[in-house]
Structures are given as structure tokens and as C-alpha cells.
Design a protein around this motif. Structure first.
Motif, PDB file in Angstrom:
ATOM      1  N   PRO A  30       0.819  -1.199   0.000  1.00  0.00           N
ATOM      2  CA  PRO A  30       0.000   0.000   0.000  1.00  0.00           C
ATOM      3  C   PRO A  30       0.866   1.267   0.000  1.00  0.00           C
ATOM      4  O   PRO A  30       2.046   1.225   0.370  1.00  0.00           O
ATOM      5  CB  PRO A  30      -0.793  -0.117   1.299  1.00  0.00           C
ATOM      6  CG  PRO A  30       0.090  -0.893   2.210  1.00  0.00           C
ATOM      7  CD  PRO A  30       0.825  -1.859   1.319  1.00  0.00           C
ATOM      8  N   PRO A  31       0.268   2.410  -0.405  1.00  0.00           N
ATOM      9  CA  PRO A  31       1.026   3.668  -0.406  1.00  0.00           C
ATOM     10  C   PRO A  31       1.318   4.131   1.015  1.00  0.00           C
ATOM     11  O   PRO A  31       0.777   3.617   1.982  1.00  0.00           O
ATOM     12  CB  PRO A  31       0.090   4.635  -1.133  1.00  0.00           C
ATOM     13  CG  PRO A  31      -1.267   4.036  -1.043  1.00  0.00           C
ATOM     14  CD  PRO A  31      -1.084   2.554  -0.911  1.00  0.00           C
ATOM     15  N   GLY A  32       2.190   5.128   1.124  1.00  0.00           N
ATOM     16  CA  GLY A  32       2.509   5.696   2.429  1.00  0.00           C
ATOM     17  C   GLY A  32       3.730   5.094   3.089  1.00  0.00           C
ATOM     18  O   GLY A  32       3.991   5.365   4.250  1.00  0.00           O
ATOM     19  N   ALA A  33       4.500   4.292   2.346  1.00  0.00           N
ATOM     20  CA  ALA A  33       5.731   3.728   2.906  1.00  0.00           C
ATOM     21  C   ALA A  33       6.836   4.779   2.848  1.00  0.00           C
ATOM     22  O   ALA A  33       6.889   5.586   1.928  1.00  0.00           O
ATOM     23  CB  ALA A  33       6.146   2.485   2.120  1.00  0.00           C
ATOM     24  N   PHE A  72      12.334   0.255   1.530  1.00  0.00           N
ATOM     25  CA  PHE A  72      10.995   0.703   1.896  1.00  0.00           C
ATOM     26  C   PHE A  72      10.640   0.191   3.283  1.00  0.00           C
ATOM     27  O   PHE A  72      10.937  -0.945   3.620  1.00  0.00           O
ATOM     28  CB  PHE A  72       9.965   0.156   0.897  1.00  0.00           C
ATOM     29  CG  PHE A  72      10.110   0.700  -0.494  1.00  0.00           C
ATOM     30  CD1 PHE A  72       9.334   1.769  -0.914  1.00  0.00           C
ATOM     31  CD2 PHE A  72      11.011   0.140  -1.388  1.00  0.00           C
ATOM     32  CE1 PHE A  72       9.458   2.266  -2.205  1.00  0.00           C
ATOM     33  CE2 PHE A  72      11.132   0.632  -2.672  1.00  0.00           C
ATOM     34  CZ  PHE A  72      10.351   1.705  -3.089  1.00  0.00           C
ATOM     35  N   LYS A  73       9.965   1.045   4.076  1.00  0.00           N
ATOM     36  CA  LYS A  73       9.488   0.660   5.409  1.00  0.00           C
ATOM     37  C   LYS A  73       8.090   1.217   5.613  1.00  0.00           C
ATOM     38  O   LYS A  73       7.800   2.339   5.214  1.00  0.00           O
ATOM     39  CB  LYS A  73      10.405   1.234   6.497  1.00  0.00           C
ATOM     40  CG  LYS A  73      11.804   0.667   6.490  1.00  0.00           C
ATOM     41  CD  LYS A  73      12.629   1.241   7.609  1.00  0.00           C
ATOM     42  CE  LYS A  73      14.010   0.626   7.534  1.00  0.00           C
ATOM     43  NZ  LYS A  73      14.713   0.683   8.781  1.00  0.00           N
ATOM     44  N   LYS A  74       7.249   0.389   6.235  1.00  0.00           N
ATOM     45  CA  LYS A  74       5.903   0.828   6.606  1.00  0.00           C
ATOM     46  C   LYS A  74       5.508   0.056   7.849  1.00  0.00           C
ATOM     47  O   LYS A  74       5.672  -1.169   7.904  1.00  0.00           O
ATOM     48  CB  LYS A  74       4.909   0.575   5.467  1.00  0.00           C
ATOM     49  CG  LYS A  74       3.500   1.090   5.777  1.00  0.00           C
ATOM     50  CD  LYS A  74       2.641   1.078   4.538  1.00  0.00           C
ATOM     51  CE  LYS A  74       1.221   1.504   4.832  1.00  0.00           C
ATOM     52  NZ  LYS A  74       1.074   2.929   5.072  1.00  0.00           N
ATOM     53  N   ASP A  75       5.009   0.770   8.858  1.00  0.00           N
ATOM     54  CA  ASP A  75       4.589   0.118  10.099  1.00  0.00           C
ATOM     55  C   ASP A  75       3.597  -0.998   9.807  1.00  0.00           C
ATOM     56  O   ASP A  75       2.645  -0.812   9.052  1.00  0.00           O
ATOM     57  CB  ASP A  75       3.944   1.125  11.050  1.00  0.00           C
ATOM     58  CG  ASP A  75       4.964   2.049  11.698  1.00  0.00           C
ATOM     59  OD1 ASP A  75       6.163   1.711  11.690  1.00  0.00           O
ATOM     60  OD2 ASP A  75       4.555   3.112  12.211  1.00  0.00           O
ATOM     61  N   GLY A 126       3.713  -6.512   0.684  1.00  0.00           N
ATOM     62  CA  GLY A 126       3.252  -7.826   1.133  1.00  0.00           C
ATOM     63  C   GLY A 126       2.103  -7.723   2.105  1.00  0.00           C
ATOM     64  O   GLY A 126       1.428  -6.707   2.210  1.00  0.00           O
ATOM     65  N   LYS A 127       1.921  -8.799   2.838  1.00  0.00           N
ATOM     66  CA  LYS A 127       0.823  -8.851   3.808  1.00  0.00           C
ATOM     67  C   LYS A 127       1.298  -8.266   5.136  1.00  0.00           C
ATOM     68  O   LYS A 127       2.471  -8.376   5.483  1.00  0.00           O
ATOM     69  CB  LYS A 127       0.381 -10.294   4.006  1.00  0.00           C
ATOM     70  CG  LYS A 127      -0.220 -10.885   2.751  1.00  0.00           C
ATOM     71  CD  LYS A 127      -0.698 -12.294   2.985  1.00  0.00           C
ATOM     72  CE  LYS A 127      -1.290 -12.818   1.692  1.00  0.00           C
ATOM     73  NZ  LYS A 127      -1.834 -14.142   1.821  1.00  0.00           N
ATOM     74  N   PRO A 128       0.378  -7.668   5.886  1.00  0.00           N
ATOM     75  CA  PRO A 128       0.755  -7.134   7.201  1.00  0.00           C
ATOM     76  C   PRO A 128       1.349  -8.235   8.095  1.00  0.00           C
ATOM     77  O   PRO A 128       0.938  -9.383   8.027  1.00  0.00           O
ATOM     78  CB  PRO A 128      -0.560  -6.619   7.776  1.00  0.00           C
ATOM     79  CG  PRO A 128      -1.443  -6.404   6.596  1.00  0.00           C
ATOM     80  CD  PRO A 128      -1.025  -7.427   5.583  1.00  0.00           C
ATOM     81  N   VAL A 129       2.302  -7.859   8.900  1.00  0.00           N
ATOM     82  CA  VAL A 129       2.954  -8.784   9.821  1.00  0.00           C
ATOM     83  C   VAL A 129       2.004  -9.086  10.970  1.00  0.00           C
ATOM     84  O   VAL A 129       1.431  -8.168  11.568  1.00  0.00           O
ATOM     85  CB  VAL A 129       4.267  -8.174  10.368  1.00  0.00           C
ATOM     86  CG1 VAL A 129       4.917  -9.088  11.394  1.00  0.00           C
ATOM     87  CG2 VAL A 129       5.223  -7.865   9.237  1.00  0.00           C
ATOM     88  N   ALA A 130       1.833 -10.367  11.290  1.00  0.00           N
ATOM     89  CA  ALA A 130       0.962 -10.763  12.400  1.00  0.00           C
ATOM     90  C   ALA A 130       1.525 -10.241  13.711  1.00  0.00           C
ATOM     91  O   ALA A 130       2.722 -10.326  13.963  1.00  0.00           O
ATOM     92  CB  ALA A 130       0.835 -12.279  12.452  1.00  0.00           C
TER      93      ALA A 130
END
Length: 157
Positions: A30-33, A72-75, A126-130
Motif C-alpha cells: 500500500p502507499p505511504g511507505a 521501503f518501510k511501513k509500520d 506484502g501482507k501485514p505482519v501478524a
């Protein structure tokens, strides 16, 4: 006529028709990284957030194209790295017909105009981290929570 011939002989075809700096669109899904761009030397040349457009040099030095690494990093998502590599510009081969030996061996390789960069780069986060914090708030009534959840409540004063 002679002056025009000399001018063409001293120019490089890619230097005239191409460029040595290119705008590159940087996106993520998703955007915002947040992202950071480093060059071959490991030097940070830009940082920002997606989506963004960054102007980058296509050449590193004489007959050497530039390669960039984008991190790239995104919470809540795993970090991603993407490589952005230059390639030989089609205009560089125009030196065989128009630019001459000087353009082919000196001007375009020295200015970096013999190389080009892709128009864009994207990172699929990718998919959000659990178990990652999602920074959301859940509202519940006291009657809808378990006894163990009630025991961990802290009164606000």
C-alpha cells in the motif's frame, strides 16, 4: 557546413537527445511507505514517502552506469528492498551515425548520458505482519470483556 560538421563531431548524440538525469516515480502497495535511496557507494541520495517522483543521475562515472538500492518501510509490514539499475540509452547508439567517435567514446560516457533509468519503481509491501501494532483503538463496554481483561484495567483519574 564545416562549422556544423565540427559542432556535430564535438557533441554526443545521447547528450543532445537524451539526458543524464531522469525523473523516477517511486510507489508502494500500500502507499505511504517511507523509502531511502542509496547509490553504488552506499551514500543516501534521497529519502521520502510514497508516492513520490525523484530525479536521479543515470551515470556513475566514465563508462559506468549508476545502480540504486531503495529500502521501503511501513509500520505493520515487512521491510522491502528494490534495486534500480541503469541501462544503455538507445540514443547512445546514434553516435555511430550522427555523433561520431568523440560522442561515442568521450562525451556521452563522461556525462553519463549514455545511460538511462526506468520511469518508475514500486515495492509490494506484502501482507501485514501478524502481531504488529496497527495503531487502532477498540471500544468495548465493561460488560463485553472477560474477567481477566477486567482485572488488567487501570482506572483513570
Amino acid at each position: 557546413m564545416a562549422a556544423v560538421a565540427v559542432m556535430l563531431g564535438l557533441q554526443g548524440c545521447a547528450s543532445i537527445l537524451g539526458d543524464s538525469r531522469y525523473p523516477v516515480s517511486v510507489t508502494s502497495a500500500p502507499p505511504g511507505a517511507s523509502f531511502e535511496i542509496t547509490d553504488k557507494s552506499g551514500q543516501v541520495v534521497h529519502s521520502g514517502n510514497t508516492p513520490s517522483t525523484v530525479t536521479l543521475k543515470s551515470g556513475k562515472g566514465y563508462f559506468s552506469g549508476q545502480t540504486y538500492t531503495l529500502r521501503f518501510k511501513k509500520d505493520g509490514y515487512p521491510d522491502r528492498s528494490v534495486t534500480l539499475d541503469s541501462s544503455v540509452s538507445g540514443w547512445y547508439w546514434g553516435n555511430i551515425v550522427f555523433g561520431g567517435v568523440i560522442g561515442l567514446l568521450i562525451v556521452d560516457p563522461a556525462t553519463g548520458a549514455m545511460f538511462k533509468l526506468p520511469e518508475g519503481v514500486t515495492a509490494d509491501m506484502g501482507k501485514p505482519v501478524a502481531g504488529a501494532p496497527n495503531n487502532s483503538i477498540t471500544v468495548a463496554t465493561i460488560d463485553s470483556i472477560t474477567d481477566s481483561q477486567r482485572a488488567s484495567l487501570v482506572p483513570l483519574k
